[in-house]
Design a protein around this motif. Sequence first.
Motif: not given
Length: 197
Positions: A40-42, A86-88, A102-103, A111-112
């Motif tokens: 997860a990005i967040r 959140v994107d980054v 992380l993006m 996360v990609d």
Amino acid sequence: MPSKRLIFLGFLSLCPLSACKTTQSSETPDAVRKRPEAEAIRGKPAPGETVTELDANGDGQTDVWEFRQKDVVGRKELDLNWDGRVDVTQFMDPQGAKVRELMDLDYDGKVDATYSYTEGKRTKGERDLDGDGRTDSWLYYENDTLVRKERDANHDGRVDYWEYWEGGQVDRIGEDLDGDGTVDQWTRNPTGKPATP
């Protein structure tokens, strides 16, 4: 507030527009559930961590979240496209230098792309280009400059495509055509003529 907008533009430079996809996934919900689980990005605040919310573009919404332990920022989360998500996510060492980034390139909350840093300089990147939850592209940097890309183009879990970069452009490309893990064909750029391995 012009000054806040300028600050936000600085954050935008962290994610080149050409690298960020804006299309939504066309996968069915069942296909998404069957993918390997991406990170997860967040994140959630750690025990003893405080969170400061900032409005970098002056629209009245939070765009930056700073996570602190004893007044030291250890993590930042950024919303670069102003959708409230959140994107980054950036992780910093105690001196404030970035160690990991992380993006979420397709805005699905996962996360990609992951980038590693040493002394604040990018050293390696790992990306999931097809959204299946597995890394299929690796980027290598020297002194914060891209020198090599590797890719698993046929999704069998092994690298089969190599790009070597010099002076900000591709110098040569290697391809594994028979799936044995070694380069079978080299192509030199920009002439397109095969090169010797």
